[in-house]
Design an enzyme around this catalytic site. Structure first.
Site, short mmCIF file in Angstrom:
data_model
loop_
_atom_site.label_atom_id
_atom_site.label_comp_id
_atom_site.label_asym_id
_atom_site.label_seq_id
_atom_site.Cartn_x
_atom_site.Cartn_y
_atom_site.Cartn_z
N CYS A 80 0.84 -1.20 0.00
CA CYS A 80 0.00 0.00 0.00
C CYS A 80 0.88 1.26 0.00
CB CYS A 80 -0.98 -0.03 1.17
SG CYS A 80 -2.32 1.16 0.97
N HIS A 82 -3.53 -5.54 0.93
CA HIS A 82 -2.87 -5.74 2.23
C HIS A 82 -2.82 -7.22 2.62
CE1 HIS A 82 -2.59 -1.55 3.75
NE2 HIS A 82 -3.59 -1.34 2.92
N GLU A 112 -1.21 -8.51 5.01
CA GLU A 112 -1.20 -8.63 6.48
C GLU A 112 -2.60 -8.55 7.06
OE1 GLU A 112 -0.54 -5.96 4.84
OE2 GLU A 112 -1.21 -4.19 5.94
#
Lengths: 226, 82
Positions: free
Chosen positions: A85, A202, A204
């Protein structure tokens, strides 16, 4: 052997990345951008957020932070470097990866789950997947539209450097499935070496099963533990 | 050394989509204005000491090239005045 997660003022996905990597059994620690990378650094994450308040352009200031010289040196020596990002914006602004991420075609901040088609499974970041596989990972950005001159885009494609394209649930690359107007639906790519990767979605946020409906991001992060 | 004032204008290359300008255009039209086209640009004013106007131009052009503009998506102009 530790993965360094670089914190800039305004990073806000740094601790998410730390928790996701810890969950995968990968040793990681946060490194403030004014400090040096750990001597035993075995991987580097440039996390999401709003480094320097997105002043000038998202990622532009952080790209010239002194720690990025160290990041570049380690990247050149083969250490895995992942920009997510805002980290992807920093990656492009610093020249680690080509092109630029700019304002979404909607002119809105978009926070939603998207589908990605794996375009190249022969990189450290995508060995967990098959080519053509569809994975689900969230995005959260206002400046995620990938722009690159058409000729460079062709080169990127010819060199098989595109990791993921935004797609429909059944893997079709369509305009409707492109959340931000990115050229050729590109969501992530590798640099001139396969150990350097950036992506707007993302991973994560798609690693811990209790956070949502997908853990498809695990395969990307696992590259940092190899 | 002489003090010069440089103005750097950074704009998107033609053909690069500008959603913010499009949104601004729509907002102006909602206010009743009739517009054929609208584009936006960033402008930076920089005071700099340099040996000559050419040297000032060269330094400010380097600033634009390395940070103020992103050559992938932007064009820029530099104007220098004493």
């Amino acid at each position: 052997m530790t993965v360094a997660i670089v914190q800039f003022g305004g990073s806000n996905c740094d601790r998410d990345a730390l928790r996701a990597l810890s969950h995968l059994g990968i040793d990681a620690k946060l490194t403030w951008h004014e400090h040096s990378l750990p001597r035993d650094v075995s991987g580097i994450v440039i996390p999401g957020g709003f480094s320097y308040g997105d002043y000038l352009r998202a990622g532009a200031m952080a790209a010239h932070s002194p720690i990025m010289a160290e990041v570049r040196d380690h990247a050149a020596s083969g250490v895995p470097v992942l920009g997510v990002c805002n980290g992807a914006q920093v990656g492009c602004e610093s020249g680690l990866t080509p092109g630029a991420f700019t304002t979404n075609s909607s002119a809105q901040f978009q926070c939603e789950s998207v589908y990605l088609r794996v375009e190249n499974a022969d990189t450290p970041w995508t060995t967990a997947y098959d080519v053509g596989e569809v994975i689900e990972i969230p995005i959260a950005h206002g400046e995620g539209r990938f722009e690159i001159p058409a000729s460079e885009c062709t080169t990127l494609s010819d060199q098989n450097r595109i990791l993921f394209r935004y797609c429909s649930e059944d893997g079709e690359i369509t305009e409707a499935a492109n959340p931000n107007g990115s050229r050729d639906n590109i969501a992530g790519m590798i640099g001139n070496q396969s150990n350097i990767a950036v992506l707007m979605p993302h991973p994560e946020r798609a690693t811990l099963s209790y956070l949502g409906r997908s853990t498809d991001g695990q395969g990307i992060l696992q590259a940092l533990g190899k | 050394m002489t003090l010069y004032t440089a103005t750097v204008t950074v704009r998107l290359k033609s053909g690069v989509l500008d959603p913010e300008a499009e949104t601004t255009k729509q907002a102006l039209e909602r206010l009743g204005f009739e517009i054929e086209a609208l584009s936006s640009a960033d402008r930076f004013e920089i005071d700099i000491e340099a040996a000559s106007i050419e040297a000032a131009n060269e330094q400010v052009t380097a600033m634009a090239d390395r940070l103020l503009a992103n050559p992938t998506i932007h064009d820029f102009d530099v104007e220098v005045q004493r």
